[in-house]
Motif scaffolding. Structure first.
Motif, PDB file in Angstrom:
ATOM      1  N   TRP A 114      61.708   6.172 -79.144  1.00 19.71           N
ATOM      2  CA  TRP A 114      60.475   6.354 -78.384  1.00 19.71           C
ATOM      3  C   TRP A 114      59.321   6.658 -79.325  1.00 19.71           C
ATOM      4  O   TRP A 114      58.792   7.768 -79.373  1.00 19.71           O
ATOM      5  CB  TRP A 114      60.661   7.445 -77.340  1.00 19.71           C
ATOM      6  CG  TRP A 114      61.656   7.069 -76.274  1.00 19.71           C
ATOM      7  CD1 TRP A 114      62.277   5.878 -76.107  1.00 19.71           C
ATOM      8  CD2 TRP A 114      62.144   7.906 -75.225  1.00 19.71           C
ATOM      9  NE1 TRP A 114      63.135   5.902 -75.028  1.00 19.71           N
ATOM     10  CE2 TRP A 114      63.065   7.152 -74.468  1.00 19.71           C
ATOM     11  CE3 TRP A 114      61.904   9.223 -74.848  1.00 19.71           C
ATOM     12  CZ2 TRP A 114      63.733   7.667 -73.354  1.00 19.71           C
ATOM     13  CZ3 TRP A 114      62.573   9.738 -73.740  1.00 19.71           C
ATOM     14  CH2 TRP A 114      63.468   8.976 -73.003  1.00 19.71           C
ATOM     15  N   GLY A 115      58.941   5.676 -80.080  1.00 23.13           N
ATOM     16  CA  GLY A 115      57.820   5.787 -80.999  1.00 23.13           C
ATOM     17  C   GLY A 115      57.451   4.412 -81.511  1.00 23.13           C
ATOM     18  O   GLY A 115      58.271   3.476 -81.479  1.00 23.13           O
ATOM     19  N   SER A 116      56.242   4.245 -81.985  1.00 22.29           N
ATOM     20  CA  SER A 116      55.738   2.931 -82.372  1.00 22.29           C
ATOM     21  C   SER A 116      56.663   2.224 -83.349  1.00 22.29           C
ATOM     22  O   SER A 116      57.047   1.061 -83.136  1.00 22.29           O
ATOM     23  CB  SER A 116      54.338   3.073 -82.989  1.00 22.29           C
ATOM     24  OG  SER A 116      53.433   3.631 -82.067  1.00 22.29           O
ATOM     25  N   ASP A 117      57.017   2.883 -84.430  1.00 24.37           N
ATOM     26  CA  ASP A 117      57.801   2.224 -85.476  1.00 24.37           C
ATOM     27  C   ASP A 117      59.278   2.044 -85.113  1.00 24.37           C
ATOM     28  O   ASP A 117      59.816   0.941 -85.277  1.00 24.37           O
ATOM     29  CB  ASP A 117      57.649   2.980 -86.792  1.00 24.37           C
ATOM     30  CG  ASP A 117      56.221   2.880 -87.347  1.00 24.37           C
ATOM     31  OD1 ASP A 117      55.496   1.951 -86.956  1.00 24.37           O
ATOM     32  OD2 ASP A 117      55.838   3.741 -88.158  1.00 24.37           O
ATOM     33  N   PRO A 118      59.981   3.068 -84.608  1.00 22.76           N
ATOM     34  CA  PRO A 118      61.388   2.830 -84.233  1.00 22.76           C
ATOM     35  C   PRO A 118      61.531   1.844 -83.086  1.00 22.76           C
ATOM     36  O   PRO A 118      62.521   1.106 -83.024  1.00 22.76           O
ATOM     37  CB  PRO A 118      61.905   4.222 -83.853  1.00 22.76           C
ATOM     38  CG  PRO A 118      60.695   5.054 -83.590  1.00 22.76           C
ATOM     39  CD  PRO A 118      59.620   4.498 -84.463  1.00 22.76           C
TER      40      PRO A 118
ATOM     41  N   SER B  63      52.320   7.436 -83.806  1.00 25.31           N
ATOM     42  CA  SER B  63      51.903   7.317 -85.203  1.00 25.31           C
ATOM     43  C   SER B  63      52.401   6.007 -85.810  1.00 25.31           C
ATOM     44  O   SER B  63      53.502   5.528 -85.519  1.00 25.31           O
ATOM     45  CB  SER B  63      52.423   8.509 -86.012  1.00 25.31           C
ATOM     46  OG  SER B  63      53.833   8.539 -86.028  1.00 25.31           O
ATOM     47  N   HIS B  64      51.546   5.457 -86.662  1.00 22.26           N
ATOM     48  CA  HIS B  64      51.876   4.189 -87.312  1.00 22.26           C
ATOM     49  C   HIS B  64      50.987   4.012 -88.531  1.00 22.26           C
ATOM     50  O   HIS B  64      49.791   4.281 -88.481  1.00 22.26           O
ATOM     51  CB  HIS B  64      51.661   3.018 -86.335  1.00 22.26           C
ATOM     52  CG  HIS B  64      51.808   1.669 -86.967  1.00 22.26           C
ATOM     53  ND1 HIS B  64      53.000   1.218 -87.495  1.00 22.26           N
ATOM     54  CD2 HIS B  64      50.901   0.668 -87.166  1.00 22.26           C
ATOM     55  CE1 HIS B  64      52.827   0.003 -87.980  1.00 22.26           C
ATOM     56  NE2 HIS B  64      51.566  -0.339 -87.801  1.00 22.26           N
TER      57      HIS B  64
ATOM     58  N   GLN C  46      48.805   6.905 -89.647  1.00 19.72           N
ATOM     59  CA  GLN C  46      47.774   7.374 -88.718  1.00 19.72           C
ATOM     60  C   GLN C  46      48.431   7.900 -87.448  1.00 19.72           C
ATOM     61  O   GLN C  46      49.547   7.492 -87.113  1.00 19.72           O
ATOM     62  CB  GLN C  46      46.820   6.229 -88.351  1.00 19.72           C
ATOM     63  CG  GLN C  46      46.112   5.612 -89.534  1.00 19.72           C
ATOM     64  CD  GLN C  46      45.025   4.661 -89.065  1.00 19.72           C
ATOM     65  OE1 GLN C  46      43.850   4.980 -89.088  1.00 19.72           O
ATOM     66  NE2 GLN C  46      45.425   3.497 -88.620  1.00 19.72           N
ATOM     67  N   PRO C  47      47.744   8.765 -86.706  1.00 20.72           N
ATOM     68  CA  PRO C  47      48.352   9.309 -85.485  1.00 20.72           C
ATOM     69  C   PRO C  47      48.411   8.309 -84.335  1.00 20.72           C
ATOM     70  O   PRO C  47      49.135   8.533 -83.371  1.00 20.72           O
ATOM     71  CB  PRO C  47      47.438  10.493 -85.136  1.00 20.72           C
ATOM     72  CG  PRO C  47      46.119  10.153 -85.758  1.00 20.72           C
ATOM     73  CD  PRO C  47      46.445   9.413 -87.015  1.00 20.72           C
ATOM     74  N   LEU C  48      47.630   7.239 -84.417  1.00 22.65           N
ATOM     75  CA  LEU C  48      47.623   6.203 -83.388  1.00 22.65           C
ATOM     76  C   LEU C  48      47.706   4.834 -84.052  1.00 22.65           C
ATOM     77  O   LEU C  48      47.268   4.664 -85.196  1.00 22.65           O
ATOM     78  CB  LEU C  48      46.339   6.278 -82.549  1.00 22.65           C
ATOM     79  CG  LEU C  48      46.109   7.535 -81.712  1.00 22.65           C
ATOM     80  CD1 LEU C  48      44.720   7.490 -81.076  1.00 22.65           C
ATOM     81  CD2 LEU C  48      47.176   7.673 -80.640  1.00 22.65           C
ATOM     82  N   PRO C  49      48.218   3.836 -83.346  1.00 23.74           N
ATOM     83  CA  PRO C  49      48.315   2.514 -83.962  1.00 23.74           C
ATOM     84  C   PRO C  49      47.002   1.740 -83.933  1.00 23.74           C
ATOM     85  O   PRO C  49      46.353   1.616 -82.890  1.00 23.74           O
ATOM     86  CB  PRO C  49      49.378   1.817 -83.114  1.00 23.74           C
ATOM     87  CG  PRO C  49      49.319   2.485 -81.783  1.00 23.74           C
ATOM     88  CD  PRO C  49      48.901   3.905 -82.035  1.00 23.74           C
TER      89      PRO C  49
END
Length: 614
Positions: A225-229, A490-491, A494-497
């Protein structure tokens, strides 16, 4: 691959028996194409053997035969979408229901297969990550060439793919009266004349924690549950799908909606970097840079205090939302000259021009505007709004009525200020309900109310019948609200993509990558002007000439719900797959230039802002 069906090889021992098996395999293969996961019954530790052993894994190019091989499946597994849950590896399998159908539109007929079940995503080291539910629609090739495969997913984050699958381009869809609420919630499932099954195979994916997808122990759902994973596990599902179905040589496409669009930019780069080349990507209803939507940025980053970094692009946000709001105001005849209904494309251009030429004036009101949309207009002091004489002076250039301009520049949400006594939709501003409607007590967005119950009701009917799949011990999760509350946005440090740098990097890795951005004029969640301004950042890269098309349609966030938009979308998408330019599409250098306070395409937004202020 061509097969000789002239006779049985008599010289082979047991040849007649082998010939009968071959004929059975061809019959399976001919029923609308097949999906390799459909015949496989495997544990997470035996995937590769299953891919090789599946008798119908490479059946895309076989001729049509009489179809009587439907294979319904009752899945006994109790899948969970809870954050700390995971599935024991011994319970993981790749079983699926396989059903055969016919799609007809005009004089065109396509025999196709639906495959509904699970595949296991494993990381680049071969470690199982998650068992992911999906629905695939496949058909045999008619020209001997591999058919394209398009992977579809919604956003949220926390959404399954139910909305795209039941609303857009699958062979059946839920027929909504969008933007009306007529006969709600009894919207029927109908054959979809605008299906893309005649153009591409389609695979609709549910990320972990949505649908019936679950992490495999020792992983837990929340790990993804996160941008990168999230990008990693989506990449690994796609790698698994194309491997088990022998689709490596097929043209591969990604189609993401909403949060699915930043996911697509990141996923395209991840796939290209992993040696999985793409033919094209589709970005529908985009939010490509979260910093450029200060309303979203503040909501995500701020707790009890306002994160000032999230407000850095507040004027871009106010200006970016304006043309979409103006299109909705025009729909409700809130115009300076209401007797004249403007052409949507021309009025959009007029609204963009107004927002651009008044950008410096908007700076005075941008911070208050953003805070008003968050419901805290006086958080940083008395709100600053344009005076009545100022608004009156804007009516001619904007084309909007005083009521519409006052509704936009207000201390109230613009979705309740445009039409007093009425709430308009965020996902589709044309959908409205009176404030007294009791349904608004539990869902404040009329356009969300329009679809949420009808789609989940349709799914309950369609899953065990048309798709042949049942999961009596689990509940399909169309939208898991627990996910967005804990999502790690985070991405790239940065805290946002901000995913324009990812898109640029993917294009640089694969200069042939085609990009199509589809936008609804009446989308007040991911406004079209903001998308144009973000994609225009690619203009800052010297020598870059991407194969980029940007298209616009009447409709909201889920553009395809509109009966006028969907046929045009289908036509434009067919052109896109064929490598043609859509008739009214804008290319990169036809887009309005990026805002001057935005970073170049190769530089993440916050990093550029911090560099500028040092």
């Amino acid at each position: 691959m061509k097969r000789d069906r002239s006779g049985t090889p008599r010289h082979a021992r047991g040849g007649v028996w082998l010939g009968a098996i071959a004929a059975a395999v061809l019959t399976l293969a001919g029923c609308g194409g097949s999906d390799g996961g459909s015949g496989a019954v495997t544990s997470a530790n035996a995937q590769q053997a299953a891919a090789q052993a599946s008798p119908i894994a490479n059946a895309q190019d076989q001729p049509m035969q009489n179809c009587s091989t439907d294979q319904p499946y009752t899945d006994p597994v109790a899948y969970s979408g809870n954050a700390n849950d995971s599935l024991d590896p011994t319970q993981v399998s790749e079983k699926a229901a396989v059903m055969h159908h016919t799609w007809t539109s005009g004089k065109k007929t396509v025999y196709y297969t639906t495959t509904t079940g699970h595949l296991t995503a494993s990381d680049l080291g071969g470690n199982a990550e998650a068992t992911m539910s999906y629905v695939a629609y496949t058909a045999p090739s008619k020209d001997g060439k591999p058919r394209p495969v398009t992977f579809f997913y919604n956003g949220g984050p926390g959404s399954s793919s139910i909305w795209l699958r039941l609303g857009s381009f699958a062979p059946t869809r839920v027929a909504t009266p969008d933007p009306l609420m007529t006969n709600w919630p009894n919207f029927p499932l109908v054959d979809n004349a605008q299906s893309l099954i005649d153009t591409t195979d389609m695979v609709f994916i549910d990320p972990p924690g949505t649908g019936l997808s679950e992490a495999i122990a020792p992983n837990k759902n929340q790990k993804f549950w996160g941008s990168d994973p999230d990008v990693g596990v989506m990449r690994d599902f796609i790698r698994r799908y194309i491997a088990v179905n022998h689709r490596t040589n097929a043209p591969l496409y990604l189609y993401g909606e909403s949060y699915g669009t930043p996911r697509t930019d990141m996923l395209a780069l991840s796939l290209e970097s992993a040696g999985v080349p793409l033919a094209g990507i589709m970005l529908q209803s985009s939010i490509l840079n979260y910093f450029a939507d200060a309303v979203e940025a503040v909501a995500i980053l701020s707790g009890n205090t306002i994160d000032m970094d999230a407000l850095k692009l507040d004027t871009d946000t106010l200006s970016g939302y304006y043309p979409g709001y103006a299109a909705v105001a025009a729909y409700f005849d809130q115009l300076a000259m209401p007797s004249i209904q403007p052409d949507p494309a021309l009025f959009a251009f007029q609204s963009e021009l107004f927002a651009s030429t008044h950008y410096q004036a908007f700076k005075n009101y941008a911070q208050s505007w953003v805070l008003s949309q968050l419901g805290v207009p006086d958080f940083l002091g008395p709100p600053v709004l344009p005076s009545a004489p100022t608004l009156a002076s804007w009516t001619w250039a904007s084309g909007l009525s005083m009521q519409a301009l006052s509704g936009y520049f207000s201390t109230n949400y613009f979705n309740i200020a445009l039409l007093p006594g009425t709430t308009i939709g965020r996902y589709d501003g044309r959908v409205s309900l009176p404030n007294s409607d009791p349904r608004l007590q539990t869902d404040g967005d009329p356009s969300d109310i329009l679809i949420s119950q009808p789609f989940t009701s349709a799914l309950a009917v369609q899953m065990p019948t048309y798709l042949g799949y049942s999961a009596p011990n689990a509940t399909y999760l169309p939208l898991n609200d627990n996910i967005i509350n804990v999502w790690d946005f985070s991405h790239d440090g940065q805290p946002l993509p901000d995913t324009i740098p990812d898109l640029l990097a993917a294009i640089e890795l694969n200069p042939q990558l085609k990009v199509l951005a589809l936008n609804g004029y009446h989308d007040l969640a991911t406004p079209f002007f903001s998308t144009e301004k973000q994609l225009a950042r690619l203009q800052t890269v010297q020598g870059l000439n991407p194969n980029l098309q940007v298209t616009f349609y009447p409709g909201g966030h889920m553009i395809y719900l509109d009966d006028h938009a969907r046929p045009k979308m289908k036509s434009d998408l067919r052109d896109f797959y064929a490598g043609r330019q859509a008739p009214t599409a804008l290319g990169l250098w036809m887009l309005p230039p990026p805002w001057q306070d935005e970073s170049p395409a190769g530089t993440p937004t916050l990093a550029a802002a911090q560099t500028t202020t040092r």
